[in-house]
Motif scaffolding. Structure first.
Motif, PDB file in Angstrom:
ATOM      1  N   MET A   1     -11.269  18.369  11.091  1.00 26.87           N
ATOM      2  CA  MET A   1     -10.982  17.005  11.562  1.00 26.87           C
ATOM      3  C   MET A   1      -9.595  16.574  11.112  1.00 26.87           C
ATOM      4  SD  MET A   1     -14.600  14.979  11.050  1.00 26.87           S
ATOM      5  CE  MET A   1     -14.807  15.504   9.349  1.00 26.87           C
ATOM      6  N   GLU A   2      -8.913  15.886  11.988  1.00 27.60           N
ATOM      7  CA  GLU A   2      -7.555  15.433  11.669  1.00 27.60           C
ATOM      8  C   GLU A   2      -7.601  14.155  10.832  1.00 27.60           C
ATOM      9  OE1 GLU A   2      -3.623  13.681  14.002  1.00 27.60           O
ATOM     10  OE2 GLU A   2      -5.090  14.913  15.105  1.00 27.60           O
ATOM     11  N   THR A   3      -6.927  14.203   9.674  1.00 25.50           N
ATOM     12  CA  THR A   3      -6.886  13.044   8.787  1.00 25.50           C
ATOM     13  C   THR A   3      -5.830  12.060   9.267  1.00 25.50           C
ATOM     14  OG1 THR A   3      -7.598  14.336   6.871  1.00 25.50           O
ATOM     15  CG2 THR A   3      -6.503  12.240   6.419  1.00 25.50           C
ATOM     16  N   VAL A   4      -6.238  10.806   9.455  1.00 25.70           N
ATOM     17  CA  VAL A   4      -5.309   9.756   9.867  1.00 25.70           C
ATOM     18  C   VAL A   4      -4.893   8.914   8.663  1.00 25.70           C
ATOM     19  CG1 VAL A   4      -5.038   7.678  11.291  1.00 25.70           C
ATOM     20  CG2 VAL A   4      -6.219   9.689  12.207  1.00 25.70           C
ATOM     21  N   ILE A   5      -5.857   8.570   7.810  1.00 29.45           N
ATOM     22  CA  ILE A   5      -5.592   7.750   6.628  1.00 29.45           C
ATOM     23  C   ILE A   5      -6.094   8.482   5.388  1.00 29.45           C
ATOM     24  CG2 ILE A   5      -6.099   5.577   5.424  1.00 29.45           C
ATOM     25  CD1 ILE A   5      -6.606   4.316   8.157  1.00 29.45           C
ATOM     26  N   ALA A   6      -5.289   8.479   4.333  1.00 26.65           N
ATOM     27  CA  ALA A   6      -5.716   9.037   3.045  1.00 26.65           C
ATOM     28  C   ALA A   6      -5.395   8.040   1.944  1.00 26.65           C
ATOM     29  CB  ALA A   6      -5.033  10.369   2.777  1.00 26.65           C
ATOM     30  N   MET A   7      -6.438   7.560   1.272  1.00 24.28           N
ATOM     31  CA  MET A   7      -6.294   6.709   0.084  1.00 24.28           C
ATOM     32  C   MET A   7      -6.593   7.593  -1.120  1.00 24.28           C
ATOM     33  SD  MET A   7      -5.843   3.282   0.940  1.00 24.28           S
ATOM     34  CE  MET A   7      -6.804   2.151  -0.065  1.00 24.28           C
ATOM     35  N   ASN A   8      -5.633   7.739  -2.013  1.00 32.26           N
ATOM     36  CA  ASN A   8      -5.768   8.663  -3.139  1.00 32.26           C
ATOM     37  C   ASN A   8      -5.702   7.912  -4.467  1.00 32.26           C
ATOM     38  OD1 ASN A   8      -5.922  11.064  -4.608  1.00 32.26           O
ATOM     39  ND2 ASN A   8      -3.700  11.344  -4.597  1.00 32.26           N
ATOM     40  N   VAL A   9      -6.859   7.653  -5.058  1.00 27.02           N
ATOM     41  CA  VAL A   9      -6.998   6.987  -6.363  1.00 27.02           C
ATOM     42  C   VAL A   9      -6.138   5.721  -6.394  1.00 27.02           C
ATOM     43  CG1 VAL A   9      -7.183   7.373  -8.841  1.00 27.02           C
ATOM     44  CG2 VAL A   9      -7.165   9.324  -7.295  1.00 27.02           C
ATOM     45  N   VAL A  10      -6.384   4.837  -5.450  1.00 30.52           N
ATOM     46  CA  VAL A  10      -5.556   3.650  -5.262  1.00 30.52           C
ATOM     47  C   VAL A  10      -6.131   2.458  -6.026  1.00 30.52           C
ATOM     48  CG1 VAL A  10      -4.752   1.949  -3.573  1.00 30.52           C
ATOM     49  CG2 VAL A  10      -4.688   4.392  -3.033  1.00 30.52           C
ATOM     50  N   SER A  11      -5.263   1.759  -6.750  1.00 29.36           N
ATOM     51  CA  SER A  11      -5.617   0.502  -7.413  1.00 29.36           C
ATOM     52  C   SER A  11      -4.553  -0.537  -7.083  1.00 29.36           C
ATOM     53  CB  SER A  11      -5.685   0.671  -8.939  1.00 29.36           C
ATOM     54  OG  SER A  11      -6.736   1.528  -9.309  1.00 29.36           O
ATOM     55  N   LYS A  12      -4.979  -1.798  -7.052  1.00 32.19           N
ATOM     56  CA  LYS A  12      -4.058  -2.908  -6.867  1.00 32.19           C
ATOM     57  C   LYS A  12      -4.428  -3.994  -7.861  1.00 32.19           C
ATOM     58  CE  LYS A  12      -0.737  -5.303  -5.077  1.00 32.19           C
ATOM     59  NZ  LYS A  12       0.665  -4.884  -5.255  1.00 32.19           N
ATOM     60  N   VAL A  13      -3.430  -4.408  -8.662  1.00 32.46           N
ATOM     61  CA  VAL A  13      -3.655  -5.388  -9.716  1.00 32.46           C
ATOM     62  C   VAL A  13      -2.902  -6.669  -9.386  1.00 32.46           C
ATOM     63  CG1 VAL A  13      -3.395  -5.894 -12.173  1.00 32.46           C
ATOM     64  CG2 VAL A  13      -3.940  -3.559 -11.418  1.00 32.46           C
ATOM     65  N   PHE A  14      -3.587  -7.802  -9.470  1.00 37.37           N
ATOM     66  CA  PHE A  14      -2.976  -9.116  -9.327  1.00 37.37           C
ATOM     67  C   PHE A  14      -3.233  -9.903 -10.609  1.00 37.37           C
ATOM     68  CE2 PHE A  14      -4.088  -8.069  -4.871  1.00 37.37           C
ATOM     69  CZ  PHE A  14      -2.843  -8.208  -4.272  1.00 37.37           C
ATOM     70  N   LYS A  15      -2.164 -10.270 -11.294  1.00 33.13           N
ATOM     71  CA  LYS A  15      -2.272 -11.083 -12.515  1.00 33.13           C
ATOM     72  C   LYS A  15      -3.293 -10.513 -13.495  1.00 33.13           C
ATOM     73  CE  LYS A  15      -0.896 -15.364 -10.178  1.00 33.13           C
ATOM     74  NZ  LYS A  15      -1.255 -16.767  -9.856  1.00 33.13           N
ATOM     75  N   GLY A  16      -3.199  -9.212 -13.696  1.00 35.16           N
ATOM     76  CA  GLY A  16      -4.053  -8.549 -14.663  1.00 35.16           C
ATOM     77  C   GLY A  16      -5.449  -8.219 -14.188  1.00 35.16           C
ATOM     78  N   LYS A  17      -5.793  -8.593 -12.952  1.00 34.47           N
ATOM     79  CA  LYS A  17      -7.124  -8.327 -12.423  1.00 34.47           C
ATOM     80  C   LYS A  17      -7.032  -7.316 -11.285  1.00 34.47           C
ATOM     81  CE  LYS A  17     -11.168 -10.523 -10.344  1.00 34.47           C
ATOM     82  NZ  LYS A  17     -11.778 -11.794  -9.867  1.00 34.47           N
ATOM     83  N   LYS A  18      -7.909  -6.298 -11.330  1.00 32.32           N
ATOM     84  CA  LYS A  18      -7.906  -5.268 -10.295  1.00 32.32           C
ATOM     85  C   LYS A  18      -8.673  -5.746  -9.059  1.00 32.32           C
ATOM     86  CE  LYS A  18      -7.115  -0.907 -12.682  1.00 32.32           C
ATOM     87  NZ  LYS A  18      -7.625   0.466 -12.935  1.00 32.32           N
TER      88      LYS A  18
END
Length: 302
Positions: A1-18
């Motif tokens: 299967m063809e991969t379109v999107i790959a999220m690899n160990v993704v985190s997003k922090v805003f003002k110290g909160k994930k």
């Protein structure tokens, strides 16, 4: 299967909160994926990172093997976010023509107009005069303007009536059949259950479940059996509760319901015990029940 999107160990922090915490998954070409979760679960943050509108604090996001901001990615991506903004003092048909002109290979104008469900009178209206549902229909057309290979829809059917909602999902199915990849969020769980090939269930910034609607329900939701209430219903309930395959028993609307992990085993036990059950019905569980179970923790529901 063809991969379109790959999220690899993704985190997003805003003002110290994930807002997103160590998420990893891949999305494949031609699939329809629903991203579900309570408010604040991280769904919109994840989509914004996939669109290149936010940068991950940690990890990486690739679309078609490239950074989401890459020009070649943006040319192949369309999106409709929760808030649909329109340009004042331009008519609907003028906005559609303007946005289409930004792309080298735009979708045919006739197909775009058909997608909106707007009639000729609506196309000649100024965009700010449209109702909320009509603005969302226009937003759908603008997301399709570049004939994209990848589409993001954030709560796409809010404000749409039943007819417009049905038309929208029929169009989405048709797009997927053409090989386009669809991601959407929704609070209407029956939509996700009916439309999505796969569900990513977010809770507190993490993935609580990943699978098809049937896989998630089969793994999480307890199934139930129900029978007509006989004259000695209380006695029957007490006997049902002695069976090892039955977890619980209750009365509702003239029927006795039992919950079980395995309906086949429960029925075998009931018939082996010779219990007088009539009009047997099997409920395989609903996605909203799975959603509720998966987003519970020791403090309660999120």
């Amino acid at each position: 299967m063809e991969t379109v999107i790959a999220m690899n160990v993704v985190s997003k922090v805003f003002k110290g909160k994930k807002a997103v915490d160590n998420i990893s998954f891949k999305i494949y070409k031609g699939s329809i994926t629903a991203i579900l979760g309570p408010n604040g679960a991280g769904k919109t943050t994840a989509i914004l990172m996939m669109l290149g509108l936010l940068e991950p604090t940690e990890g990486s996001v690739t679309i078609f093997g490239q950074h989401p901001k890459d020009k070649s990615v943006r040319e192949k991506t369309g999106s409709m976010l929760q808030e649909v903004s329109v340009m004042d003092r331009l008519k609907v048909k003028e906005i559609i023509s303007l946005i289409s002109s930004y792309y080298q290979y735009p979708m045919d104008q006739k197909l775009l107009v058909e997608a909106t469900g707007l009639d000729p009178a609506d196309l000649n209206r100024y965009a700010e005069k449209l109702s909320g549902g009509q603005k969302r229909s226009l937003g759908f057309a603008l997301a399709l303007a570049g004939d994209p290979e990848l589409l993001f829809f954030d709560e796409p059917t809010v404000g749409l009536d039943i007819t417009a909602r049905r038309r929208f999902w029929e169009k989405v199915r048709g797009l997927a059949e053409q090989g386009k990849t669809i991601l959407f969020t929704t609070h209407y769980l029956p939509e996700a259950e009916d439309i999505a090939d796969r569900i990513l269930l977010f809770n507190r910034g993490s993935l609580a479940a990943d699978g098809s609607p049937d896989e998630i329900k089969a793994r999480i939701v307890k199934r139930s059996l129900s029978f007509l209430q006989p004259a000695d219903g209380l006695d029957l309930q007490q006997k049902l509760l002695t069976l090892p395959s039955i977890d619980g028993c209750y009365y509702k609307d003239g029927r006795i319901f039992v919950t079980t992990e395995d309906t086949d085993e429960a029925l075998r036990d009931i018939f082996t015990a010779g219990l007088p059950v009539k009009d047997v019905r099997i409920d395989q569980g609903r996605l909203d029940e799975a959603f509720e179970q998966l987003t519970m923790n020791q403090e309660g529901a999120v």
